[in-house]
Scaffold this motif. Structure first.
Motif, PDB file in Angstrom:
ATOM      1  N   ALA A 107      17.688  47.004  40.192  1.00 46.36           N
ATOM      2  CA  ALA A 107      19.537  46.738  40.082  1.00 46.36           C
ATOM      3  C   ALA A 107      19.930  45.539  40.478  1.00 46.36           C
ATOM      4  CB  ALA A 107      19.744  47.066  41.650  1.00 46.36           C
ATOM      5  N   PRO A 108      21.228  44.691  39.628  1.00 47.99           N
ATOM      6  CA  PRO A 108      22.001  43.939  39.661  1.00 47.99           C
ATOM      7  C   PRO A 108      21.429  43.503  41.423  1.00 47.99           C
ATOM      8  CG  PRO A 108      23.732  45.473  38.583  1.00 47.99           C
ATOM      9  CD  PRO A 108      22.252  45.822  39.285  1.00 47.99           C
ATOM     10  N   PRO A 109      22.006  41.677  41.749  1.00 47.20           N
ATOM     11  CA  PRO A 109      22.104  41.204  42.902  1.00 47.20           C
ATOM     12  C   PRO A 109      23.603  41.311  42.986  1.00 47.20           C
ATOM     13  CG  PRO A 109      21.634  39.694  40.841  1.00 47.20           C
ATOM     14  CD  PRO A 109      21.605  40.413  40.437  1.00 47.20           C
ATOM     15  N   ARG A 110      23.493  41.867  44.521  1.00 45.10           N
ATOM     16  CA  ARG A 110      24.656  42.073  45.061  1.00 45.10           C
ATOM     17  C   ARG A 110      25.534  41.062  45.301  1.00 45.10           C
ATOM     18  NH1 ARG A 110      26.654  43.911  50.439  1.00 45.10           N
ATOM     19  NH2 ARG A 110      28.870  44.837  49.577  1.00 45.10           N
ATOM     20  N   ILE A 111      25.810  39.688  44.030  1.00 43.63           N
ATOM     21  CA  ILE A 111      26.607  38.352  44.447  1.00 43.63           C
ATOM     22  C   ILE A 111      27.771  38.582  45.617  1.00 43.63           C
ATOM     23  CG2 ILE A 111      27.199  36.582  43.633  1.00 43.63           C
ATOM     24  CD1 ILE A 111      25.816  37.368  41.293  1.00 43.63           C
ATOM     25  N   PHE A 112      28.656  39.531  45.486  1.00 45.29           N
ATOM     26  CA  PHE A 112      29.862  39.550  45.875  1.00 45.29           C
ATOM     27  C   PHE A 112      30.608  41.219  46.416  1.00 45.29           C
ATOM     28  CE2 PHE A 112      30.730  37.290  41.476  1.00 45.29           C
ATOM     29  CZ  PHE A 112      30.662  36.058  42.310  1.00 45.29           C
ATOM     30  N   ASP A 113      30.880  40.408  47.516  1.00 47.17           N
ATOM     31  CA  ASP A 113      31.214  41.616  48.592  1.00 47.17           C
ATOM     32  C   ASP A 113      32.597  42.395  47.506  1.00 47.17           C
ATOM     33  OD1 ASP A 113      32.041  43.914  50.333  1.00 47.17           O
ATOM     34  OD2 ASP A 113      31.315  42.154  52.033  1.00 47.17           O
ATOM     35  N   ARG A 114      32.159  43.267  46.988  1.00 46.22           N
ATOM     36  CA  ARG A 114      33.725  43.458  46.329  1.00 46.22           C
ATOM     37  C   ARG A 114      34.416  45.073  47.321  1.00 46.22           C
ATOM     38  NH1 ARG A 114      33.442  43.663  41.398  1.00 46.22           N
ATOM     39  NH2 ARG A 114      34.185  45.197  40.504  1.00 46.22           N
ATOM     40  N   ALA A 115      33.708  45.508  47.726  1.00 48.57           N
ATOM     41  CA  ALA A 115      34.490  46.094  49.221  1.00 48.57           C
ATOM     42  C   ALA A 115      35.280  44.726  50.037  1.00 48.57           C
ATOM     43  CB  ALA A 115      33.856  46.532  49.861  1.00 48.57           C
ATOM     44  N   LEU A 116      34.640  43.704  50.005  1.00 42.82           N
ATOM     45  CA  LEU A 116      35.960  43.108  51.178  1.00 42.82           C
ATOM     46  C   LEU A 116      36.936  42.317  50.284  1.00 42.82           C
ATOM     47  CD1 LEU A 116      36.848  40.981  53.149  1.00 42.82           C
ATOM     48  CD2 LEU A 116      35.014  39.432  52.443  1.00 42.82           C
ATOM     49  N   LEU A 117      36.679  42.164  48.560  1.00 43.28           N
ATOM     50  CA  LEU A 117      37.918  41.483  47.750  1.00 43.28           C
ATOM     51  C   LEU A 117      38.755  42.418  47.426  1.00 43.28           C
ATOM     52  CD1 LEU A 117      37.682  40.095  44.782  1.00 43.28           C
ATOM     53  CD2 LEU A 117      36.796  40.736  43.860  1.00 43.28           C
ATOM     54  N   ARG A 118      38.418  43.868  47.416  1.00 44.05           N
ATOM     55  CA  ARG A 118      39.630  45.035  47.128  1.00 44.05           C
ATOM     56  C   ARG A 118      40.104  44.169  48.682  1.00 44.05           C
ATOM     57  NH1 ARG A 118      39.014  51.628  45.339  1.00 44.05           N
ATOM     58  NH2 ARG A 118      40.598  51.715  45.384  1.00 44.05           N
ATOM     59  N   ARG A 119      40.379  44.747  49.795  1.00 41.56           N
ATOM     60  CA  ARG A 119      40.773  44.615  50.698  1.00 41.56           C
ATOM     61  C   ARG A 119      41.709  43.308  50.566  1.00 41.56           C
ATOM     62  NH1 ARG A 119      36.958  45.961  53.651  1.00 41.56           N
ATOM     63  NH2 ARG A 119      36.149  43.954  54.841  1.00 41.56           N
ATOM     64  N   ARG A 120      41.115  42.386  50.539  1.00 43.42           N
ATOM     65  CA  ARG A 120      41.723  41.254  50.257  1.00 43.42           C
ATOM     66  C   ARG A 120      43.021  40.973  48.838  1.00 43.42           C
ATOM     67  NH1 ARG A 120      37.051  36.355  51.602  1.00 43.42           N
ATOM     68  NH2 ARG A 120      37.517  37.128  53.792  1.00 43.42           N
ATOM     69  N   LEU A 121      42.874  41.212  47.896  1.00 44.15           N
ATOM     70  CA  LEU A 121      43.464  41.209  47.125  1.00 44.15           C
ATOM     71  C   LEU A 121      44.784  42.460  46.886  1.00 44.15           C
ATOM     72  CD1 LEU A 121      40.990  40.679  43.457  1.00 44.15           C
ATOM     73  CD2 LEU A 121      43.227  39.791  44.710  1.00 44.15           C
ATOM     74  N   SER A 122      44.200  43.262  47.304  1.00 41.27           N
ATOM     75  CA  SER A 122      44.995  44.458  47.439  1.00 41.27           C
ATOM     76  C   SER A 122      46.212  43.824  48.654  1.00 41.27           C
ATOM     77  CB  SER A 122      44.717  45.817  48.219  1.00 41.27           C
ATOM     78  OG  SER A 122      43.748  46.296  47.500  1.00 41.27           O
ATOM     79  N   ARG A 123      46.026  43.261  50.117  1.00 45.23           N
ATOM     80  CA  ARG A 123      46.257  43.395  50.829  1.00 45.23           C
ATOM     81  C   ARG A 123      47.527  41.862  50.133  1.00 45.23           C
ATOM     82  NH1 ARG A 123      43.421  41.998  54.588  1.00 45.23           N
ATOM     83  NH2 ARG A 123      42.785  39.446  54.250  1.00 45.23           N
ATOM     84  N   ALA A 124      46.777  40.875  49.277  1.00 44.69           N
ATOM     85  CA  ALA A 124      47.707  39.336  48.152  1.00 44.69           C
ATOM     86  C   ALA A 124      48.948  40.533  48.005  1.00 44.69           C
ATOM     87  CB  ALA A 124      46.824  38.838  47.952  1.00 44.69           C
ATOM     88  N   ILE A 125      48.380  41.313  46.834  1.00 52.89           N
ATOM     89  CA  ILE A 125      49.657  42.012  45.985  1.00 52.89           C
ATOM     90  C   ILE A 125      50.425  42.734  46.848  1.00 52.89           C
ATOM     91  CG2 ILE A 125      49.517  43.560  44.147  1.00 52.89           C
ATOM     92  CD1 ILE A 125      46.971  43.312  43.160  1.00 52.89           C
ATOM     93  N   GLU A 126      50.296  43.076  47.750  1.00 52.51           N
ATOM     94  CA  GLU A 126      51.291  44.266  48.618  1.00 52.51           C
ATOM     95  C   GLU A 126      52.448  42.478  49.369  1.00 52.51           C
ATOM     96  OE1 GLU A 126      51.745  46.638  52.784  1.00 52.51           O
ATOM     97  OE2 GLU A 126      49.351  46.626  51.503  1.00 52.51           O
ATOM     98  N   ARG A 127      51.544  42.006  49.636  1.00 50.04           N
ATOM     99  CA  ARG A 127      52.841  40.923  50.235  1.00 50.04           C
ATOM    100  C   ARG A 127      53.434  39.674  48.859  1.00 50.04           C
ATOM    101  NH1 ARG A 127      48.284  39.215  55.175  1.00 50.04           N
ATOM    102  NH2 ARG A 127      48.918  40.499  56.414  1.00 50.04           N
ATOM    103  N   GLY A 128      52.685  39.898  47.655  1.00 48.53           N
ATOM    104  CA  GLY A 128      54.148  39.252  46.515  1.00 48.53           C
ATOM    105  C   GLY A 128      53.036  37.768  46.541  1.00 48.53           C
ATOM    106  N   GLY A 129      51.380  37.348  46.774  1.00 47.97           N
ATOM    107  CA  GLY A 129      50.744  35.901  47.063  1.00 47.97           C
ATOM    108  C   GLY A 129      51.069  35.792  45.577  1.00 47.97           C
ATOM    109  N   PRO A 130      51.163  34.405  45.370  1.00 45.45           N
ATOM    110  CA  PRO A 130      50.996  33.464  43.874  1.00 45.45           C
ATOM    111  C   PRO A 130      50.423  34.384  42.818  1.00 45.45           C
ATOM    112  CG  PRO A 130      50.383  32.010  46.101  1.00 45.45           C
ATOM    113  CD  PRO A 130      50.538  33.832  46.394  1.00 45.45           C
ATOM    114  N   ASP A 131      51.297  34.023  42.300  1.00 50.13           N
ATOM    115  CA  ASP A 131      50.585  34.191  40.408  1.00 50.13           C
ATOM    116  C   ASP A 131      50.473  33.961  39.836  1.00 50.13           C
ATOM    117  OD1 ASP A 131      52.895  34.841  40.157  1.00 50.13           O
ATOM    118  OD2 ASP A 131      53.608  36.835  39.666  1.00 50.13           O
ATOM    119  N   PHE A 132      50.370  32.889  39.966  1.00 46.07           N
ATOM    120  CA  PHE A 132      50.571  31.515  39.087  1.00 46.07           C
ATOM    121  C   PHE A 132      49.432  31.439  38.240  1.00 46.07           C
ATOM    122  CE2 PHE A 132      48.921  29.250  42.771  1.00 46.07           C
ATOM    123  CZ  PHE A 132      48.261  28.564  42.090  1.00 46.07           C
ATOM    124  N   LEU A 133      48.468  31.453  38.989  1.00 48.02           N
ATOM    125  CA  LEU A 133      47.304  32.013  37.801  1.00 48.02           C
ATOM    126  C   LEU A 133      47.405  32.907  36.839  1.00 48.02           C
ATOM    127  CD1 LEU A 133      43.648  30.794  39.965  1.00 48.02           C
ATOM    128  CD2 LEU A 133      45.134  29.225  38.581  1.00 48.02           C
TER     129      LEU A 133
END
Length: 288
Positions: free
Chosen positions: A6-32
């Motif tokens: 199996a490929p190495p687990r570099i990123f905690d994707r569950a944590l990523l999902r929580r953080r991105l979901s919260r950022a989207i919900e709060r209308g975080g910066p989207d300039f990129l």
């Protein structure tokens, strides 16, 4: 029967999902994402194809889907962990082979634990002569932040922890596309610099957009106040402009590739040239 590791687990994707979901919900910066979507639109407008079946894979917002529509194409299916027509993980897309004529992806694949595997699946989902267009954070992004965190922590504790995610190198992406089976692979980069009042403002922006550290091997403890203060001092000393504002490097790597088709341009066969290289070089020499 052989087993594939199996490929190495570099990123905690569950944590990523929580953080991105919260950022989207709060209308975080989207300039990129806005910058990338504008670039996607420009790229699509240069391609004279209809692409009746398209997919926006993994993009955290609808910016890329809107760019496809603005280019005059049929609205794409949107498959993402953050909303859309199908709630799906870009690492395990639930689509049949040759299901799409165009697949786009915006600022999502930099967090894939198995990027080569994702590219193979994208190639499988493309119909012959279908196009893949995607962008992801590049390796030169936040190089200043990475360096000052490492120095500050080394000075104070005698060791450094991973504080900034590693990102893809543009030099590797073309090879990954070719390895995945794409024809005519291309990788290029959009590099730019943003300015902030301080290191603290930069960190606040990254957190607001859900882009803070999600490495599985990240430090168990947050940055101590003394380390953060020292990092801010180093950052200001090394990367400040005369007005006191600090610079932060960003890099967006763009990749494109086509599903092979007999109509596509092919490289000339070895030995098919009308003139030997040696003779051509002689003709280029200036007269004595």
């Amino acid at each position: 029967m052989s087993e594939t590791a199996a490929p190495p687990r570099i990123f905690d994707r569950a944590l990523l999902r929580r953080r991105l979901s919260r950022a989207i919900e709060r209308g975080g910066p989207d300039f990129l994402l806005r910058r990338a979507a504008d670039d996607l639109l420009d790229r699509l407008l240069t391609v004279k194809r209809e692409f009746p079946r398209s997919l926006d894979l993994g993009s955290p917002t609808s910016h890329f889907s809107r760019a496809v529509i603005e280019s005059g194409r049929t609205p794409p299916w949107r498959a993402s962990r953050y909303g859309g027509d199908v709630i799906a993980d870009e690492e395990a897309p639930p689509f049949a082979p040759a299901a799409f004529d165009l697949i786009v992806s915006g600022m999502a694949l930099q967090w894939a634990n198995d990027l080569p595997g994702v590219l193979v699946q994208v190639r499988r989902m493309l119909a012959p002569d279908g196009l893949f267009l995607a962008c992801l954070a590049g390796g030169a992004s936040l190089v200043e932040l990475r360096a000052v965190f490492a120095q500050a922590e080394e000075e104070i504790t005698g060791g450094a922890s991973p504080r900034v995610s590693p990102f893809a190198d543009v030099r590797d992406m073309g090879a990954l596309l070719q390895r995945a089976g794409f024809a005519l692979p291309v990788a290029d980069v959009d590099s730019f610099t943003l300015r902030y009042d301080s290191l603290f403002e930069l960190i606040a922006d990254l957190r607001a957009m859900g882009a803070a550290n999600v490495l599985t091997m990240r430090a168990r403890k947050p940055l101590r106040r003394d380390m953060l203060t020292r990092a801010a001092q180093i950052y200001a000393a090394r990367h400040a402009d005369p007005d006191g504002r600090v610079r932060a490097s960003f890099e967006i790597v763009w990749v494109s590739g086509w599903a092979p088709h007999e109509s596509q341009q092919k490289p000339a066969k070895p030995g098919s040239g009308a003139m030997r290289l040696e003779d051509a070089m002689k003709q280029l020499k200036p007269p004595q």
